[in-house]
Design an enzyme around this catalytic site. Structure first.
Site, mmCIF file in Angstrom:
data_model
loop_
_atom_site.group_PDB
_atom_site.id
_atom_site.type_symbol
_atom_site.label_atom_id
_atom_site.label_comp_id
_atom_site.label_asym_id
_atom_site.label_seq_id
_atom_site.Cartn_x
_atom_site.Cartn_y
_atom_site.Cartn_z
ATOM 1 N N LYS A 281 0.822 -1.216 0.000
ATOM 2 C CA LYS A 281 0.000 0.000 0.000
ATOM 3 C C LYS A 281 0.858 1.268 0.000
ATOM 4 C CE LYS A 281 -2.435 -0.966 3.773
ATOM 5 N NZ LYS A 281 -1.940 -2.288 4.192
ATOM 6 N N ARG B 98 -10.210 0.451 8.175
ATOM 7 C CA ARG B 98 -9.797 -0.916 8.498
ATOM 8 C C ARG B 98 -10.935 -1.712 9.125
ATOM 9 N NH1 ARG B 98 -3.994 0.377 8.912
ATOM 10 N NH2 ARG B 98 -2.775 -1.524 9.016
ATOM 11 N N ARG C 285 11.006 -6.204 5.548
ATOM 12 C CA ARG C 285 10.886 -4.762 5.845
ATOM 13 C C ARG C 285 11.337 -4.479 7.276
ATOM 14 N NH1 ARG C 285 5.051 -2.123 5.132
ATOM 15 N NH2 ARG C 285 4.625 -3.401 6.956
ATOM 16 N N ARG D 189 11.266 -1.309 11.733
ATOM 17 C CA ARG D 189 9.894 -1.035 12.191
ATOM 18 C C ARG D 189 9.481 -2.054 13.251
ATOM 19 N NH1 ARG D 189 4.463 -0.179 8.447
ATOM 20 N NH2 ARG D 189 3.178 -1.240 9.978
ATOM 21 N N ARG E 4 -1.396 -9.250 13.330
ATOM 22 C CA ARG E 4 -1.865 -8.263 12.343
ATOM 23 C C ARG E 4 -2.622 -8.954 11.206
ATOM 24 N NH1 ARG E 4 3.579 -5.506 11.097
ATOM 25 N NH2 ARG E 4 2.458 -4.255 9.570
HETATM 26 P P1 AMP Z 1 0.012 0.489 8.990
HETATM 27 O O1 AMP Z 1 1.230 1.341 8.896
HETATM 28 O O2 AMP Z 1 -1.137 0.996 8.157
HETATM 29 O O3 AMP Z 1 0.304 -0.978 8.754
HETATM 30 O O4 AMP Z 1 -0.495 0.587 10.519
HETATM 31 C C1 AMP Z 1 0.310 0.153 11.597
HETATM 32 C C2 AMP Z 1 -0.544 -0.026 12.847
HETATM 33 O O5 AMP Z 1 -1.193 1.212 13.186
HETATM 34 C C3 AMP Z 1 -1.692 -1.032 12.706
HETATM 35 O O6 AMP Z 1 -1.266 -2.360 12.952
HETATM 36 C C4 AMP Z 1 -2.661 -0.524 13.786
HETATM 37 O O7 AMP Z 1 -2.223 -0.889 15.082
HETATM 38 C C5 AMP Z 1 -2.514 0.984 13.672
HETATM 39 N N1 AMP Z 1 -3.471 1.554 12.679
HETATM 40 C C6 AMP Z 1 -3.175 2.173 11.500
HETATM 41 N N2 AMP Z 1 -4.278 2.556 10.848
HETATM 42 C C7 AMP Z 1 -5.323 2.171 11.634
HETATM 43 C C8 AMP Z 1 -6.746 2.255 11.503
HETATM 44 N N3 AMP Z 1 -7.328 2.804 10.399
HETATM 45 N N4 AMP Z 1 -7.500 1.744 12.497
HETATM 46 C C9 AMP Z 1 -6.953 1.192 13.605
HETATM 47 N N5 AMP Z 1 -5.626 1.060 13.783
HETATM 48 C C10 AMP Z 1 -4.806 1.544 12.813
#
Ligand code: AMP
Length: 191
Positions: A14, A91, A130, A136, A147
């Site tokens: 993404k 999400r 990654r 990260r 996740r």
């Molecule tokens: P990402 O970078 O999009 O993979 O997000 C990393 C982490 O941030 C996720 O595993 C969630 O813990 C939190 N997170 C990001 N976006 C959301 C969302 N829209 N709703 C809830 N948690 C989020």
């Protein structure tokens, strides 16, 4: 306005594809994961709350996440005149319904949902790589499993939600980055 939701499991590409979409279509990028990680780095109260969820691979509660998104949209009205790419949001079904309402209030709507489809084994390989490359903290084997479970249980129902609205564009998310982007651009250009 062109409002694109980029959708897919963790590790589906993404972020990588968002960067390319932004370059070509001049959209404003909202990555909720980046917003949260930035708050953690700056040591804000929101960052402290977010960290406990992120480290466990769990989602931040809907109500909090929706209010963060509304704030980001309102703070960036000018930068977002051409439209927005939503990366990592929605999400959950509740977030998708809130996004619909939020955009409607602002006189706009989701134009398309680009769904990057990648087999599970490849997702895991990509995320672990990654984690090694970027450090990260949630890109480790244990958190990845949570996740992916969260994705299957809470996020993947959005595919049907958007299919019903005729907005979901399935994209094969494996192969060369440029080829994947070519398929995405073709889907957007056909809107
Ligand atoms: P990402 O970078 O999009 O993979 O997000 C990393 C982490 O941030 C996720 O595993 C969630 O813990 C939190 N997170 C990001 N976006 C959301 C969302 N829209 N709703 C809830 N948690 C989020």
């Amino acid at each position: 306005m062109l409002n694109i939701v980029i959708f897919g499991a963790p590790g589906s590409g993404k972020g990588t594809q968002s960067d390319k979409i932004i370059d070509k279509y001049d959209l404003f990028h909202i990555s909720t994961g980046d917003v949260l990680r930035d708050n953690i780095k700056r040591g804000t109260e929101l960052g402290a709350t977010a960290k406990s969820y992120i480290d466990q691979g769990q989602l931040i509660p809907d109500e909090l996440m929706i209010s963060i998104l509304a704030d980001v949209l309102d703070a960036n009205k000018e930068a977002a005149v051409n439209g927005v790419i939503f990366d990592g949001f929605p999400r959950t079904i509740a977030q998708a319904e809130a996004l619909e309402a939020m955009l409607q209030e602002r006189g706009t709507a989701v134009s398309a949902v680009v769904g990057l489809e990648v087999p599970e084994e490849e997702l895991i390989e990509r995320i672990i790589l990654r984690g090694k490359q970027t450090g990260r903290s949630d890109d480790n084997m244990e958190t990845v499993k949570n996740r992916l479970n969260v994705y299957h249980n809470q996020t993947s129902p959005l595919k049907e939600f958007y299919q019903k609205r005729g907005l979901y564009k399935a994209i094969k998310g494996t192969g060369k980055i440029e080829e994947i982007f070519g398929d995405i651009a073709a889907a957007i250009d056909a809107l």
